[in-house]
Write a protein that holds these residues in place. Structure first.
Motif, mmCIF file in Angstrom:
data_model
loop_
_atom_site.group_PDB
_atom_site.id
_atom_site.type_symbol
_atom_site.label_atom_id
_atom_site.label_comp_id
_atom_site.label_asym_id
_atom_site.label_seq_id
_atom_site.Cartn_x
_atom_site.Cartn_y
_atom_site.Cartn_z
ATOM 1 N N ILE C 26 0.828 -1.437 -0.079
ATOM 2 C CA ILE C 26 -0.055 -0.099 -0.052
ATOM 3 C C ILE C 26 0.992 1.088 -0.018
ATOM 4 O O ILE C 26 0.697 2.209 -0.790
ATOM 5 C CB ILE C 26 -0.896 0.025 1.202
ATOM 6 N N THR C 27 1.716 1.307 0.848
ATOM 7 C CA THR C 27 2.807 2.492 0.966
ATOM 8 C C THR C 27 3.450 2.504 -0.367
ATOM 9 O O THR C 27 3.315 3.873 -0.818
ATOM 10 C CB THR C 27 3.890 2.186 1.966
ATOM 11 N N ASN C 28 3.540 1.596 -1.255
ATOM 12 C CA ASN C 28 4.374 1.759 -2.606
ATOM 13 C C ASN C 28 3.362 2.446 -3.444
ATOM 14 O O ASN C 28 3.845 2.855 -4.755
ATOM 15 C CB ASN C 28 4.865 0.316 -3.006
ATOM 16 N N LEU C 29 2.283 2.267 -3.329
ATOM 17 C CA LEU C 29 1.145 2.968 -4.301
ATOM 18 C C LEU C 29 1.430 4.287 -4.129
ATOM 19 O O LEU C 29 1.191 5.015 -5.377
ATOM 20 C CB LEU C 29 -0.223 2.554 -3.729
ATOM 21 N N TYR C 30 1.975 4.850 -3.199
ATOM 22 C CA TYR C 30 1.893 6.422 -3.220
ATOM 23 C C TYR C 30 3.506 7.004 -3.210
ATOM 24 O O TYR C 30 3.499 8.195 -3.694
ATOM 25 C CB TYR C 30 1.504 6.731 -1.807
ATOM 26 N N THR C 31 4.333 6.265 -2.947
ATOM 27 C CA THR C 31 5.895 7.013 -2.849
ATOM 28 C C THR C 31 6.481 7.080 -3.904
ATOM 29 O O THR C 31 7.379 7.593 -4.310
ATOM 30 C CB THR C 31 6.667 6.133 -1.634
ATOM 31 N N GLY C 32 5.889 6.642 -5.066
ATOM 32 C CA GLY C 32 6.666 6.444 -6.524
ATOM 33 C C GLY C 32 6.641 8.101 -6.851
ATOM 34 O O GLY C 32 7.512 8.463 -7.807
ATOM 35 N N GLY C 33 5.784 8.931 -6.568
ATOM 36 C CA GLY C 33 5.351 10.185 -6.972
ATOM 37 C C GLY C 33 6.314 11.001 -6.379
ATOM 38 O O GLY C 33 6.101 12.209 -6.335
ATOM 39 N N GLY C 34 7.169 10.662 -5.118
ATOM 40 C CA GLY C 34 7.998 11.278 -4.327
ATOM 41 C C GLY C 34 7.186 11.873 -3.039
ATOM 42 O O GLY C 34 7.580 12.575 -2.122
ATOM 43 N N MET C 35 5.965 11.213 -2.766
ATOM 44 C CA MET C 35 5.459 11.417 -1.199
ATOM 45 C C MET C 35 6.286 11.003 -0.261
ATOM 46 O O MET C 35 6.931 9.705 -0.532
ATOM 47 C CB MET C 35 4.025 10.891 -1.396
ATOM 48 N N PRO C 36 6.499 11.555 0.667
ATOM 49 C CA PRO C 36 7.423 10.921 1.874
ATOM 50 C C PRO C 36 6.591 9.577 2.416
ATOM 51 O O PRO C 36 5.276 9.597 2.520
ATOM 52 C CB PRO C 36 7.100 11.984 3.219
ATOM 53 N N ALA C 37 7.291 8.395 2.661
ATOM 54 C CA ALA C 37 6.551 7.385 2.959
ATOM 55 C C ALA C 37 5.917 7.256 4.233
ATOM 56 O O ALA C 37 4.721 6.644 4.595
ATOM 57 C CB ALA C 37 7.572 6.181 2.967
ATOM 58 N N PRO C 124 4.895 20.693 4.240
ATOM 59 C CA PRO C 124 5.051 21.623 3.262
ATOM 60 C C PRO C 124 4.362 21.325 1.890
ATOM 61 O O PRO C 124 3.917 20.198 1.783
ATOM 62 C CB PRO C 124 6.838 21.198 3.075
ATOM 63 N N PRO C 125 4.272 22.326 1.015
ATOM 64 C CA PRO C 125 3.401 22.173 -0.068
ATOM 65 C C PRO C 125 3.776 21.008 -0.930
ATOM 66 O O PRO C 125 5.193 20.726 -0.895
ATOM 67 C CB PRO C 125 3.703 23.471 -1.027
ATOM 68 N N TYR C 126 2.957 20.339 -1.523
ATOM 69 C CA TYR C 126 3.105 19.034 -2.233
ATOM 70 C C TYR C 126 4.376 19.346 -3.273
ATOM 71 O O TYR C 126 3.984 20.282 -4.215
ATOM 72 C CB TYR C 126 1.976 18.433 -2.713
ATOM 73 N N GLY C 127 5.265 18.671 -3.538
ATOM 74 C CA GLY C 127 6.216 18.867 -4.510
ATOM 75 C C GLY C 127 7.330 19.794 -4.261
ATOM 76 O O GLY C 127 8.268 19.826 -5.055
ATOM 77 N N SER C 128 7.136 20.556 -3.072
ATOM 78 C CA SER C 128 8.132 21.563 -2.742
ATOM 79 C C SER C 128 9.492 21.073 -2.187
ATOM 80 O O SER C 128 9.622 19.836 -1.725
ATOM 81 C CB SER C 128 7.707 22.453 -1.623
ATOM 82 N N GLU C 129 10.494 21.819 -2.386
ATOM 83 C CA GLU C 129 11.836 21.429 -1.915
ATOM 84 C C GLU C 129 11.798 20.951 -0.315
ATOM 85 O O GLU C 129 12.457 19.902 0.015
ATOM 86 C CB GLU C 129 12.744 22.450 -1.992
ATOM 87 N N ALA C 130 11.036 21.410 0.465
ATOM 88 C CA ALA C 130 10.590 21.077 1.947
ATOM 89 C C ALA C 130 10.411 19.696 1.806
ATOM 90 O O ALA C 130 10.690 18.736 2.625
ATOM 91 C CB ALA C 130 10.134 22.213 2.453
ATOM 92 N N MET C 131 9.220 19.279 0.930
ATOM 93 C CA MET C 131 8.707 17.973 0.864
ATOM 94 C C MET C 131 9.676 16.973 0.733
ATOM 95 O O MET C 131 9.846 16.088 1.168
ATOM 96 C CB MET C 131 7.533 18.004 0.172
ATOM 97 N N VAL C 133 12.814 17.089 1.203
ATOM 98 C CA VAL C 133 13.603 16.821 2.397
ATOM 99 C C VAL C 133 12.970 16.015 3.409
ATOM 100 O O VAL C 133 13.761 15.027 3.909
ATOM 101 C CB VAL C 133 13.911 18.322 3.212
ATOM 102 N N TRP C 134 11.611 16.213 3.588
ATOM 103 C CA TRP C 134 10.894 15.293 4.380
ATOM 104 C C TRP C 134 11.053 13.978 4.099
ATOM 105 O O TRP C 134 11.061 12.775 4.753
ATOM 106 C CB TRP C 134 9.474 15.752 4.588
ATOM 107 N N ALA C 135 10.855 13.659 2.721
ATOM 108 C CA ALA C 135 10.851 12.417 2.016
ATOM 109 C C ALA C 135 12.184 11.604 1.977
ATOM 110 O O ALA C 135 12.368 10.509 2.400
ATOM 111 C CB ALA C 135 10.346 12.357 0.329
ATOM 112 N N LYS C 136 13.122 12.492 1.930
ATOM 113 C CA LYS C 136 14.659 12.049 2.156
ATOM 114 C C LYS C 136 15.105 11.570 3.586
ATOM 115 O O LYS C 136 15.435 10.378 3.576
ATOM 116 C CB LYS C 136 15.508 12.786 1.653
#
Lengths: 144, 144, 144
Positions: C26-37, C124-131, C133-136
């Protein structure tokens, strides 16, 4: 959809007979209009006795009903639909909740239809021939 | 409404004293403006230790708060209401969650007023005299 | 967000290995687009065997998935996004639900972003640099 999540504590709905009869009565609220009966899901969610607080006080004689409806149609032309349907809900719940002396609160939210699926299948339009087949067979099947 | 469903695992909220104090503090977030205290329902929903996954990993030090508000009024004229109220929420939760080292996520949805009932009775308009009676008596009663 | 509440009865998801693998998929459904896991929370909510009713009948081979998405972006320019994403959901769930012979229903609601917080911090806004960082870093941190 509809989904009824009924949160309760302690022994309020400990009787399987009671749960079954209430679930049947809730289902009957919806199927009169031709909705497939299996659209109606009722989940009784038991919580420990001191895990439910109303006004900041632990309560064991309180039932919280959290409903999700599908935003299917707007009941245009039906005068005051929410009040009418709420009266039916009250009548259905009375023997199981009000007459037992429990307090209760109910809310109903609408859910968009976009991602709604039964066994992975998108439901047919409300009132369509395909929906009537689903209602008659009481199960989801490929239809388009 | 509001309804706070607080999902937690293991022993995070095993203390009845802690649950009671947190429920009181959550209730106080709302009653300052005159809302009847019994509108505020807080349900602590325990889940087994390996039934909650964050980022695909089982977590036991994580709390998920799922709130439903009533779409009562729009707080027009209150500058940046969500940020202000979120700060109050953070302050209320801090001793019970942040200071304990738990991670947490919170979301708030709005629910329409149409089918909202207490003991089968439609609540009076927000801020009305009837609502003040409900608040004072701390219970629902026929009002119209 | 997203939040997946998976209601099940009896022994459907009694295997920790199964729950873990499904939560990962389920998690992998979402993280492909860069969303923080860590945005993806999956909660397996067990209910007693005779507490879930479909069509007014107690069911033990039925799974109800209740999803909340964040109303982040509208997927404008993506043709028929709900149908496409539903197919991905179906594929993810198949080995765990359909192939086991369980019936299932899924609905997805959108939640407003206003009060959404991780550890008290507004995302942070979706797709922003801050996001990114959160994802990383796979965790929430102050960003503005």
């Amino acid at each position: 959809m509809p989904l009824w999540n009924i949160y309760y504590t302690a022994d309020i709905f400990e009787s399987t007979v009671t749960r079954t009869k209430l679930a049947e009565d809730i289902t009957n609220l919806y199927t009169g209009g031709g909705m497939p009966a299996f659209y109606v899901v009722v989940q009784f969610i038991p919580l420990p006795a001191e895990n439910v607080f109303v006004a900041g006080k632990a309560r064991t004689n309180f039932v919280r009903l959290v409903i999700q409806h599908m935003a299917v149609h707007k009941h245009e032309g039906v005068d005051n639909f929410p009040a009418r349907f709420s009266t039916k809900i009250n009548d259905a719940l009375r023997p199981y909740i009000a007459d037992k002396g429990y307090d209760w609160e109910i809310t109903v939210s609408d859910t968009p239809r976009d991602f709604w699926r039964f066994n992975g299948i998108e439901p047919p339009p409300y009132g369509s021939e395909a929906m009537k087949v689903w209602a008659k067979e009481d199960k989801a099947s490929e239809w388009a």
